[in-house]
Design a protein around this motif. Structure first.
Motif, mmCIF file in Angstrom:
data_model
loop_
_atom_site.group_PDB
_atom_site.id
_atom_site.type_symbol
_atom_site.label_atom_id
_atom_site.label_comp_id
_atom_site.label_asym_id
_atom_site.label_seq_id
_atom_site.Cartn_x
_atom_site.Cartn_y
_atom_site.Cartn_z
ATOM 1 N N PRO A 87 32.337 38.627 58.516
ATOM 2 C CA PRO A 87 32.972 39.914 58.839
ATOM 3 C C PRO A 87 34.187 40.200 57.957
ATOM 4 O O PRO A 87 34.441 41.365 57.621
ATOM 5 N N GLU A 88 34.904 39.165 57.564
ATOM 6 C CA GLU A 88 36.093 39.365 56.721
ATOM 7 C C GLU A 88 35.754 39.762 55.293
ATOM 8 O O GLU A 88 36.651 40.083 54.503
ATOM 9 N N ASP A 89 34.465 39.761 54.943
ATOM 10 C CA ASP A 89 34.040 40.268 53.635
ATOM 11 C C ASP A 89 33.881 41.784 53.637
ATOM 12 O O ASP A 89 33.621 42.384 52.591
ATOM 13 N N THR A 90 34.014 42.394 54.791
ATOM 14 C CA THR A 90 33.888 43.843 54.894
ATOM 15 C C THR A 90 34.954 44.535 54.043
ATOM 16 O O THR A 90 36.153 44.262 54.193
ATOM 17 N N ALA A 91 34.499 45.396 53.131
ATOM 18 C CA ALA A 91 35.427 46.068 52.210
ATOM 19 C C ALA A 91 34.655 47.019 51.315
ATOM 20 O O ALA A 91 33.418 46.983 51.260
ATOM 21 N N LEU A 92 35.408 47.850 50.610
ATOM 22 C CA LEU A 92 34.862 48.587 49.480
ATOM 23 C C LEU A 92 34.903 47.665 48.276
ATOM 24 O O LEU A 92 35.974 47.099 47.977
ATOM 25 N N TYR A 93 33.781 47.507 47.626
ATOM 26 C CA TYR A 93 33.689 46.620 46.472
ATOM 27 C C TYR A 93 33.654 47.449 45.193
ATOM 28 O O TYR A 93 32.849 48.379 45.058
ATOM 29 N N TYR A 94 34.523 47.081 44.262
ATOM 30 C CA TYR A 94 34.646 47.792 42.998
ATOM 31 C C TYR A 94 34.314 46.867 41.837
ATOM 32 O O TYR A 94 34.759 45.713 41.821
ATOM 33 N N CYS A 95 33.575 47.372 40.860
ATOM 34 C CA CYS A 95 33.432 46.633 39.617
ATOM 35 C C CYS A 95 34.443 47.182 38.616
ATOM 36 O O CYS A 95 34.839 48.344 38.683
ATOM 37 N N ALA A 96 34.860 46.308 37.725
ATOM 38 C CA ALA A 96 35.884 46.667 36.747
ATOM 39 C C ALA A 96 35.581 45.994 35.422
ATOM 40 O O ALA A 96 34.922 44.946 35.386
ATOM 41 N N ALA A 97 36.094 46.591 34.357
ATOM 42 C CA ALA A 97 35.851 46.062 33.014
ATOM 43 C C ALA A 97 37.110 46.186 32.176
ATOM 44 O O ALA A 97 37.900 47.125 32.342
ATOM 45 N N ASP A 98 37.257 45.247 31.285
ATOM 46 C CA ASP A 98 38.360 45.310 30.322
ATOM 47 C C ASP A 98 38.027 44.431 29.126
ATOM 48 O O ASP A 98 37.293 43.452 29.269
ATOM 49 N N SER A 99 38.618 44.768 27.993
ATOM 50 C CA SER A 99 38.335 44.003 26.779
ATOM 51 C C SER A 99 39.568 43.309 26.218
ATOM 52 O O SER A 99 39.484 42.677 25.154
ATOM 53 N N THR A 100 40.706 43.415 26.924
ATOM 54 C CA THR A 100 41.949 42.875 26.369
ATOM 55 C C THR A 100 42.671 41.936 27.323
ATOM 56 O O THR A 100 43.866 41.720 27.200
ATOM 57 N N LEU A 101 41.934 41.380 28.282
ATOM 58 C CA LEU A 101 42.577 40.503 29.269
ATOM 59 C C LEU A 101 43.014 39.181 28.662
ATOM 60 O O LEU A 101 42.354 38.633 27.789
ATOM 61 N N ILE A 102 44.112 38.685 29.188
ATOM 62 C CA ILE A 102 44.479 37.299 28.920
ATOM 63 C C ILE A 102 44.227 36.513 30.208
ATOM 64 O O ILE A 102 44.208 37.090 31.303
ATOM 65 N N THR A 103 44.041 35.230 30.066
ATOM 66 C CA THR A 103 43.612 34.415 31.203
ATOM 67 C C THR A 103 44.539 34.559 32.400
ATOM 68 O O THR A 103 44.090 34.640 33.549
ATOM 69 N N SER A 104 45.828 34.630 32.163
ATOM 70 C CA SER A 104 46.789 34.687 33.260
ATOM 71 C C SER A 104 46.739 36.006 34.024
ATOM 72 O O SER A 104 47.325 36.120 35.099
ATOM 73 N N SER A 105 46.049 36.994 33.504
ATOM 74 C CA SER A 105 46.063 38.312 34.131
ATOM 75 C C SER A 105 44.730 38.724 34.733
ATOM 76 O O SER A 105 44.607 39.842 35.246
ATOM 77 N N VAL A 106 43.736 37.854 34.706
ATOM 78 C CA VAL A 106 42.384 38.282 35.107
ATOM 79 C C VAL A 106 42.293 38.637 36.586
ATOM 80 O O VAL A 106 41.367 39.353 36.976
#
Length: 125
Positions: A87-106
């Protein structure tokens, strides 16, 4: 880049569901692809990211072992397979994309440039 999320629905606890995120405008092989979720009254929460280089994947502790992200580069689509839903998985799920992420910001939603519209997952107890 346009992202179209789909596959949400109403399921019972313990069930499985697969979300899809179809991408147009750019090939997903050039992007880090992620899923976030937002429950009512809560902030958007990191779920998983798959890095475009090396196939490195990071999961939130709350979904590790239950959720799996995958890519189909031929279909330019990313999937989120969700098993043993709670039940705690209930949510709006969004996909996202980026090409300039650094590991600390993912895990930070602010770092992603492209978002889908969200698909609702409701898990009943």
């Amino acid at each position: 880049v346009q992202l179209q999320a789909s596959g949400g629905g109403l399921v019972q606890a313990g069930d499985s569901l697969t979300l899809s995120c179809e991408v147009s405008g750019r090939t997903i092989s050039n992007y880090d692809m992620a899923w976030f979720r937002q429950a009512p009254g809560k902030e958007r929460e990191f779920v998983v990211v798959n890095r475009r280089r090396g196939s490195v994947t990071y999961y939130a502790d709350s979904v590790k072992g239950r959720f799996t992200i995958s890519r189909d580069n031929a279909k330019n689509t990313v999937y989120l397979r969700m098993n043993s839903l709670k039940p705690e998985d209930t949510a709006l799920y969004y996909c996202a994309a980026d090409s300039t992420l650094i590991t600390s910001s993912v895990r930070s939603p602010d770092q992603y440039d492209y978002w889908g519209q969200g698909t609702l997952v409701t898990v009943s107890s």
